[in-house]
Design a protein around this motif. Sequence first.
Motif, PDB file in Angstrom:
ATOM      1  N   ALA A 187       0.894  -1.224   0.023  1.00 26.27           N
ATOM      2  CA  ALA A 187       0.178  -0.061   0.020  1.00 26.27           C
ATOM      3  C   ALA A 187       0.818   1.178  -0.182  1.00 26.27           C
ATOM      4  O   ALA A 187       2.193   1.202   0.670  1.00 26.27           O
ATOM      5  N   SER A 188       0.396   2.411  -0.636  1.00 31.14           N
ATOM      6  CA  SER A 188       1.203   3.539  -0.576  1.00 31.14           C
ATOM      7  C   SER A 188       0.000   4.684  -0.656  1.00 31.14           C
ATOM      8  O   SER A 188      -0.947   4.653  -0.968  1.00 31.14           O
ATOM      9  N   GLY A 189       0.735   5.779  -0.155  1.00 33.20           N
ATOM     10  CA  GLY A 189      -0.072   7.080  -0.447  1.00 33.20           C
ATOM     11  C   GLY A 189       0.488   7.992   0.890  1.00 33.20           C
ATOM     12  O   GLY A 189       1.637   8.049   1.399  1.00 33.20           O
ATOM     13  N   GLY A 190      -0.094   9.279   0.708  1.00 36.04           N
ATOM     14  CA  GLY A 190       0.308  10.445   1.821  1.00 36.04           C
ATOM     15  C   GLY A 190      -0.264   9.888   3.016  1.00 36.04           C
ATOM     16  O   GLY A 190      -1.307   9.415   3.180  1.00 36.04           O
ATOM     17  N   ILE A 191       0.616  10.414   3.843  1.00 39.25           N
ATOM     18  CA  ILE A 191       0.208  10.159   5.313  1.00 39.25           C
ATOM     19  C   ILE A 191      -0.804  11.176   5.805  1.00 39.25           C
ATOM     20  O   ILE A 191      -0.464  12.537   5.758  1.00 39.25           O
ATOM     21  N   VAL A 192      -2.118  10.816   6.608  1.00 38.38           N
ATOM     22  CA  VAL A 192      -2.658  12.007   7.449  1.00 38.38           C
ATOM     23  C   VAL A 192      -3.196  11.415   8.419  1.00 38.38           C
ATOM     24  O   VAL A 192      -3.597  10.408   9.086  1.00 38.38           O
ATOM     25  N   LEU A 193      -3.146  12.766   9.451  1.00 38.27           N
ATOM     26  CA  LEU A 193      -3.396  12.435  10.632  1.00 38.27           C
ATOM     27  C   LEU A 193      -4.873  12.705  11.168  1.00 38.27           C
ATOM     28  O   LEU A 193      -5.480  13.349  10.254  1.00 38.27           O
ATOM     29  N   PRO A 194      -5.439  11.932  12.158  1.00 38.13           N
ATOM     30  CA  PRO A 194      -6.906  12.316  12.669  1.00 38.13           C
ATOM     31  C   PRO A 194      -6.912  13.900  13.034  1.00 38.13           C
ATOM     32  O   PRO A 194      -6.111  14.483  13.399  1.00 38.13           O
ATOM     33  N   ASN A 195      -8.243  14.222  12.798  1.00 33.62           N
ATOM     34  CA  ASN A 195      -8.385  15.855  12.831  1.00 33.62           C
ATOM     35  C   ASN A 195      -8.351  16.161  14.288  1.00 33.62           C
ATOM     36  O   ASN A 195      -7.477  17.363  14.637  1.00 33.62           O
ATOM     37  N   ALA A 196      -9.144  15.654  15.159  1.00 34.63           N
ATOM     38  CA  ALA A 196      -9.326  16.194  16.457  1.00 34.63           C
ATOM     39  C   ALA A 196      -8.655  15.141  17.520  1.00 34.63           C
ATOM     40  O   ALA A 196      -7.828  15.753  17.960  1.00 34.63           O
ATOM     41  N   ASP A 197      -8.791  13.862  17.318  1.00 36.70           N
ATOM     42  CA  ASP A 197      -8.108  13.024  18.388  1.00 36.70           C
ATOM     43  C   ASP A 197      -7.198  12.118  17.690  1.00 36.70           C
ATOM     44  O   ASP A 197      -7.393  11.407  16.786  1.00 36.70           O
ATOM     45  N   PRO A 198      -6.033  12.370  18.189  1.00 35.15           N
ATOM     46  CA  PRO A 198      -4.797  11.548  17.674  1.00 35.15           C
ATOM     47  C   PRO A 198      -4.836   9.993  17.806  1.00 35.15           C
ATOM     48  O   PRO A 198      -3.990   9.340  17.201  1.00 35.15           O
ATOM     49  N   LEU A 199      -5.586   9.520  18.738  1.00 36.76           N
ATOM     50  CA  LEU A 199      -5.901   8.189  18.995  1.00 36.76           C
ATOM     51  C   LEU A 199      -6.980   7.565  18.354  1.00 36.76           C
ATOM     52  O   LEU A 199      -6.814   6.358  18.152  1.00 36.76           O
ATOM     53  N   ALA A 200      -7.900   8.513  17.626  1.00 39.63           N
ATOM     54  CA  ALA A 200      -8.880   8.090  16.898  1.00 39.63           C
ATOM     55  C   ALA A 200      -9.736   6.837  17.550  1.00 39.63           C
ATOM     56  O   ALA A 200     -10.367   5.968  16.880  1.00 39.63           O
ATOM     57  N   CYS A 201     -10.298   7.351  18.868  1.00 37.96           N
ATOM     58  CA  CYS A 201     -11.037   6.453  19.588  1.00 37.96           C
ATOM     59  C   CYS A 201     -12.323   7.166  19.625  1.00 37.96           C
ATOM     60  O   CYS A 201     -13.521   6.380  20.160  1.00 37.96           O
ATOM     61  N   SER A 202     -12.451   8.198  19.142  1.00 37.35           N
ATOM     62  CA  SER A 202     -13.969   9.029  18.971  1.00 37.35           C
ATOM     63  C   SER A 202     -14.914   8.520  18.049  1.00 37.35           C
ATOM     64  O   SER A 202     -14.525   7.875  16.931  1.00 37.35           O
ATOM     65  N   ARG A 203     -16.114   8.279  18.237  1.00 35.90           N
ATOM     66  CA  ARG A 203     -17.050   8.158  17.225  1.00 35.90           C
ATOM     67  C   ARG A 203     -17.097   8.761  16.117  1.00 35.90           C
ATOM     68  O   ARG A 203     -17.198   8.419  14.874  1.00 35.90           O
ATOM     69  N   ASN A 204     -16.876  10.057  16.151  1.00 33.02           N
ATOM     70  CA  ASN A 204     -16.873  11.020  15.278  1.00 33.02           C
ATOM     71  C   ASN A 204     -15.304  11.434  14.650  1.00 33.02           C
ATOM     72  O   ASN A 204     -15.179  12.599  14.144  1.00 33.02           O
ATOM     73  N   THR A 205     -14.539  10.477  14.691  1.00 27.98           N
ATOM     74  CA  THR A 205     -13.191  10.650  14.166  1.00 27.98           C
ATOM     75  C   THR A 205     -13.340  10.923  12.720  1.00 27.98           C
ATOM     76  O   THR A 205     -13.859  10.087  11.814  1.00 27.98           O
ATOM     77  N   THR A 206     -12.617  12.006  12.145  1.00 27.22           N
ATOM     78  CA  THR A 206     -12.430  12.211  10.733  1.00 27.22           C
ATOM     79  C   THR A 206     -11.033  12.560  10.251  1.00 27.22           C
ATOM     80  O   THR A 206     -10.294  12.917  11.113  1.00 27.22           O
ATOM     81  N   PHE A 207     -10.829  12.431   9.186  1.00 23.27           N
ATOM     82  CA  PHE A 207      -9.341  12.687   8.532  1.00 23.27           C
ATOM     83  C   PHE A 207      -9.817  13.517   7.150  1.00 23.27           C
ATOM     84  O   PHE A 207     -10.638  13.444   6.397  1.00 23.27           O
ATOM     85  N   THR A 208      -8.555  14.444   6.994  1.00 21.14           N
ATOM     86  CA  THR A 208      -8.733  15.306   5.772  1.00 21.14           C
ATOM     87  C   THR A 208      -7.608  14.872   5.039  1.00 21.14           C
ATOM     88  O   THR A 208      -6.594  15.214   5.372  1.00 21.14           O
TER      89      THR A 208
END
Length: 380
Positions: free
Chosen positions: A70-91
Motif C-alpha cells: 500500500a502507498s499514499g500520503g500520510i494523514v493524521l486524525p483531525n481532532a483525536d490523535p488516538l482515533a477513539c472517538s465515534r466522530n473521528t475524521t480525516f482530511t
Amino acid sequence: MPSMELRRMSSSSCVWLPVLVLQCCFQLSASLIYWSAYVELRYLDRWTNETVGSMCECGVFGAHSLLESASGGIVLPNADPLACSRNTTFTAPHEPWIALIKKGNCTYTRKILAARRNGASAVVIYNIDGTGNNTNIMSHPDADGVVAIMIGNIQGTEITNLIKSGTYVYMKITVANPYGLWSGATWAYALSFAFIGITAITLFYFAFLFIKRMYRNQQLRMQLREMKRVAESAIAQLEVRTLRRGDPEVDSEDTSCAVCTDSFQHNEKVTVLPCRHLYHKKCIEPWLLEHPTCPICKYNILKSKMDEESSEQRSSSDVSFCPPVVMTVTSTHQRHTSDVQTAENHVYCEMGVQTQHIYENPAFEDEPQTLEHHNINNQM
C-alpha cells in the motif's frame, strides 16, 4: 452388516485423525508466524528544498491484516490523535492516503475501522511513548480486509511532527519477511524450560519404573529364597531309606523312578514322599527344590509341612499356665484383733476360662461389693 459398518467407520476415523492432527499443527504453526513490513518514507525538506528518503524493515503487519503493498500520503486524525472517538475524521488532500494513528485508549479494531470509514487505503499505528522503536503484533479480528501495520514510537512521532509542520510525507508499505514467535528471547526461554521440564518428567518416570521393577525383583527373589528354605526344610523331614534285597521295589519291572525312569537297585537310597511314592534320593531332591510336588500325583510336600506346623501351634496354645493369684482379705470384725491373713493359690487354667479367685472369708466371696463399701467407710 453392523460389523462391516463399524469396521468402515473405524478405518475412516483412522484416516481422518492424522489429517485433523496435521491441520491443527498447521494452524498452530501459522498462528505463531508474523510478517514484517518494509516502510519507505519520502518528503520534501523545506530548508534544503531536497527530497529526503528512507527505507527500513521496521513495520509489523497485524494478525488479521492483508499481506499486500500500500502507498499514499500520510494523514493524521483531525481532532483525536488516538482515533477513539465515534466522530473521528480525516482530511486527505490526495488519494490514496494512509492513516497514522497513535496506540492507546481503545482497541486496534476501533482505530482501523474509523480510518477505513473515511477511505484510508492502509492504517499505520505507532507505539505509545517510552517504548522506543519496539513494536507489537496487533490483533483486530473485526477489522480484517485492510492493510494495517505497527511502527515504533520514535519513528511515528517524527512523522507526526513533520505532518503537523505542514510537510507532505509519502509512505510505501511492502511485505517483507515472515518470522516465528519462537525466535524471540521469551519463546526461547519458554521452549528451553518446557524441554527441561519434559526431560525431567521423563527421567523421573523411567526412574520410577526402574525402582519399581527392582523392588518387584527383590520381592520375587526373597519369595524364591523363602520357598527354597521351606522346601529344603520339608525335604529334610522326608523319609529316606536304603533298599535291601528283600524289598519289593528292587529289580521290579513294575516299579521305577519316575524322574530318571531307571529301576531301583540294591543299596540305593530312596526318598519316600508322604503320598508313598518312591524316587531316587539324588533324583527327587533337585526336582523338589524347583517343583515341591510329587511328579506322579502332584502332591505338595509343603502343604503337609504347613499342616504339621499349624497343628503344633494349636497343641501348644491349648494349655496355658495362669500366674499365681494372691488375694488378701481381712474381716471387719477381726481388724483390730488379728494380723493380716494371706492366701496364695496357683491355678492351671485352659484358654477362655477366667482366673479363679479364692477368698479366706466366705462372706466376702458371697457379697464382695458390700464388704468393700464397709472397708471404705471404716477407713474414713
